[in-house]
Design a protein around this motif. Structure first.
Motif, mmCIF file in Angstrom:
data_model
loop_
_atom_site.group_PDB
_atom_site.id
_atom_site.type_symbol
_atom_site.label_atom_id
_atom_site.label_comp_id
_atom_site.label_asym_id
_atom_site.label_seq_id
_atom_site.Cartn_x
_atom_site.Cartn_y
_atom_site.Cartn_z
ATOM 1 N N ARG A 74 8.889 24.303 6.630
ATOM 2 C CA ARG A 74 9.243 23.783 5.303
ATOM 3 C C ARG A 74 9.340 22.251 5.321
ATOM 4 N NH1 ARG A 74 10.464 27.561 1.538
ATOM 5 N NH2 ARG A 74 10.807 29.664 2.285
ATOM 6 N N LYS A 75 8.335 21.640 5.939
ATOM 7 C CA LYS A 75 8.278 20.189 6.040
ATOM 8 C C LYS A 75 6.907 19.708 5.582
ATOM 9 C CE LYS A 75 11.327 19.960 10.078
ATOM 10 N NZ LYS A 75 11.442 19.481 11.463
ATOM 11 N N PHE A 76 6.870 18.480 5.112
ATOM 12 C CA PHE A 76 5.597 17.875 4.755
ATOM 13 C C PHE A 76 5.738 16.357 4.817
ATOM 14 C CE2 PHE A 76 7.959 18.188 0.870
ATOM 15 C CZ PHE A 76 7.646 17.042 0.158
ATOM 16 N N ALA A 77 4.600 15.687 4.849
ATOM 17 C CA ALA A 77 4.577 14.230 4.890
ATOM 18 C C ALA A 77 3.267 13.750 4.285
ATOM 19 C CB ALA A 77 4.712 13.729 6.326
ATOM 20 N N VAL A 78 3.280 12.527 3.796
ATOM 21 C CA VAL A 78 2.067 11.899 3.279
ATOM 22 C C VAL A 78 1.976 10.527 3.923
ATOM 23 C CG1 VAL A 78 0.832 11.119 1.230
ATOM 24 C CG2 VAL A 78 2.377 13.080 1.066
ATOM 25 N N ILE A 79 0.816 10.240 4.489
ATOM 26 C CA ILE A 79 0.624 8.917 5.088
ATOM 27 C C ILE A 79 -0.716 8.334 4.655
ATOM 28 C CG2 ILE A 79 2.077 9.402 7.088
ATOM 29 C CD1 ILE A 79 -0.510 9.594 8.737
ATOM 30 N N GLY A 80 -0.761 7.029 4.629
ATOM 31 C CA GLY A 80 -1.990 6.337 4.297
ATOM 32 C C GLY A 80 -2.296 5.300 5.355
ATOM 33 N N ASP A 81 -3.549 5.012 5.500
ATOM 34 C CA ASP A 81 -3.989 4.022 6.474
ATOM 35 C C ASP A 81 -3.517 2.632 6.043
ATOM 36 O OD1 ASP A 81 -5.213 2.977 8.724
ATOM 37 O OD2 ASP A 81 -7.169 3.859 8.296
ATOM 38 N N GLU A 82 -3.710 1.671 6.914
ATOM 39 C CA GLU A 82 -3.172 0.329 6.696
ATOM 40 C C GLU A 82 -3.707 -0.344 5.440
ATOM 41 O OE1 GLU A 82 -6.008 -2.256 9.684
ATOM 42 O OE2 GLU A 82 -4.242 -1.287 10.536
ATOM 43 N N LYS A 87 -1.497 -2.101 -0.014
ATOM 44 C CA LYS A 87 -1.597 -2.220 -1.472
ATOM 45 C C LYS A 87 -0.428 -1.576 -2.208
ATOM 46 C CE LYS A 87 -5.740 -4.053 -1.434
ATOM 47 N NZ LYS A 87 -5.976 -5.425 -1.816
ATOM 48 N N CYS A 88 0.131 -0.489 -1.656
ATOM 49 C CA CYS A 88 1.120 0.269 -2.430
ATOM 50 C C CYS A 88 2.548 0.166 -1.914
ATOM 51 C CB CYS A 88 0.715 1.729 -2.514
ATOM 52 S SG CYS A 88 0.864 2.641 -0.962
ATOM 53 N N GLY A 89 2.728 -0.056 -0.628
ATOM 54 C CA GLY A 89 4.068 -0.157 -0.067
ATOM 55 C C GLY A 89 4.786 1.176 0.042
ATOM 56 N N THR A 90 5.967 1.135 0.584
ATOM 57 C CA THR A 90 6.754 2.328 0.880
ATOM 58 C C THR A 90 7.205 3.067 -0.377
ATOM 59 O OG1 THR A 90 7.530 1.234 2.884
ATOM 60 C CG2 THR A 90 8.785 3.142 2.154
ATOM 61 N N GLU A 91 7.489 2.342 -1.431
ATOM 62 C CA GLU A 91 7.991 2.970 -2.658
ATOM 63 C C GLU A 91 7.025 4.020 -3.199
ATOM 64 O OE1 GLU A 91 8.924 1.557 -7.150
ATOM 65 O OE2 GLU A 91 9.835 0.340 -5.568
ATOM 66 N N PHE A 92 5.726 3.721 -3.156
ATOM 67 C CA PHE A 92 4.725 4.676 -3.640
ATOM 68 C C PHE A 92 4.809 5.982 -2.861
ATOM 69 C CE2 PHE A 92 0.541 6.657 -3.227
ATOM 70 C CZ PHE A 92 0.260 6.927 -4.561
ATOM 71 N N ASP A 94 7.300 7.190 -1.119
ATOM 72 C CA ASP A 94 8.569 7.865 -1.401
ATOM 73 C C ASP A 94 8.502 8.645 -2.715
ATOM 74 O OD1 ASP A 94 9.585 6.786 0.938
ATOM 75 O OD2 ASP A 94 10.714 5.196 -0.071
ATOM 76 N N GLN A 95 7.933 8.040 -3.745
ATOM 77 C CA GLN A 95 7.808 8.719 -5.040
ATOM 78 C C GLN A 95 6.860 9.917 -4.958
ATOM 79 O OE1 GLN A 95 6.619 5.599 -7.721
ATOM 80 N NE2 GLN A 95 8.709 4.857 -7.993
ATOM 81 N N ALA A 116 -0.158 15.371 -6.008
ATOM 82 C CA ALA A 116 -0.164 14.292 -5.018
ATOM 83 C C ALA A 116 -1.568 13.703 -4.872
ATOM 84 C CB ALA A 116 0.354 14.795 -3.673
ATOM 85 N N ILE A 117 -2.565 14.569 -4.852
ATOM 86 C CA ILE A 117 -3.953 14.090 -4.774
ATOM 87 C C ILE A 117 -4.290 13.245 -5.999
ATOM 88 C CG2 ILE A 117 -6.382 14.815 -4.841
ATOM 89 C CD1 ILE A 117 -5.459 17.336 -3.227
ATOM 90 N N ASP A 118 -3.899 13.714 -7.172
ATOM 91 C CA ASP A 118 -4.187 12.975 -8.403
ATOM 92 C C ASP A 118 -3.535 11.593 -8.387
ATOM 93 O OD1 ASP A 118 -5.690 15.102 -9.360
ATOM 94 O OD2 ASP A 118 -4.113 15.856 -10.702
ATOM 95 N N GLU A 119 -2.268 11.525 -7.972
ATOM 96 C CA GLU A 119 -1.574 10.235 -7.909
ATOM 97 C C GLU A 119 -2.205 9.316 -6.866
ATOM 98 O OE1 GLU A 119 2.730 10.081 -8.006
ATOM 99 O OE2 GLU A 119 2.740 12.132 -8.783
#
Length: 145
Positions: A74-82, A87-92, A94-95, A116-119
């Protein structure tokens, strides 16, 4: 929840269509990874390992995004490359994770991932618009492992 049950309840066609729709407007790459079995450690650490293992750090503009789900834990995470993170920072992130959490709590798994994909796709389109030279660098299917 067992991973098999999660995968059976996930609308793969809708997820892949969302990835293709997002990538049609951007040079960014989005992948979904579903972890089988237990996951005692932090989901973010595993997501970072899978990101590298899937070669997502090798995209031309460093604009890959991975949505990592471990249903049994029951865990998940989203990460993006550098490139994306710059461009978006941590706040994006988190939301995005907060929104997914609401859907996951209600067991609306496909909605969580598609939203999440759409955002993420909107963010990628804004900062990494599709050009005539853009190509699909990574597969769009849901990866299980």
């Amino acid at each position: 929840m067992r991973t098999k049950e999660f995968l059976n309840r996930l609308d793969h066609d809708r997820v892949v269509a969302a990835i293709r729709r997002a990538e049609a407007k951007s040079s960014g790459q989005i992948r979904i990874y579903v972890q089988r079995g237990e996951l005692a450690d932090d989901a973010l650490e595993h997501a970072q390992q899978k990101f590298t293992k899937l070669g997502m750090h090798k995209t031309t503009e460093r604009n890959g995004i991975l949505i990592f789900v471990a249903p049994r834990a029951r865990k998940f995470a989203v990460i993006g490359d550098e490139g994306v993170h710059a461009k978006c920072g941590t706040e994006f992130w988190d939301q995005l994770v907060e929104g997914m959490g609401v859907h996951f709590s209600a067991e609306h798994f496909t909605d969580a991932i598609v939203d999440a994909i759409d955002e993420a796709g909107s963010l990628l389109a804004r900062y990494f618009p599709k050009t005539s030279a853009t190509e699909n660098e990574l597969p769009d299917d849901v990866v299980e492992g």
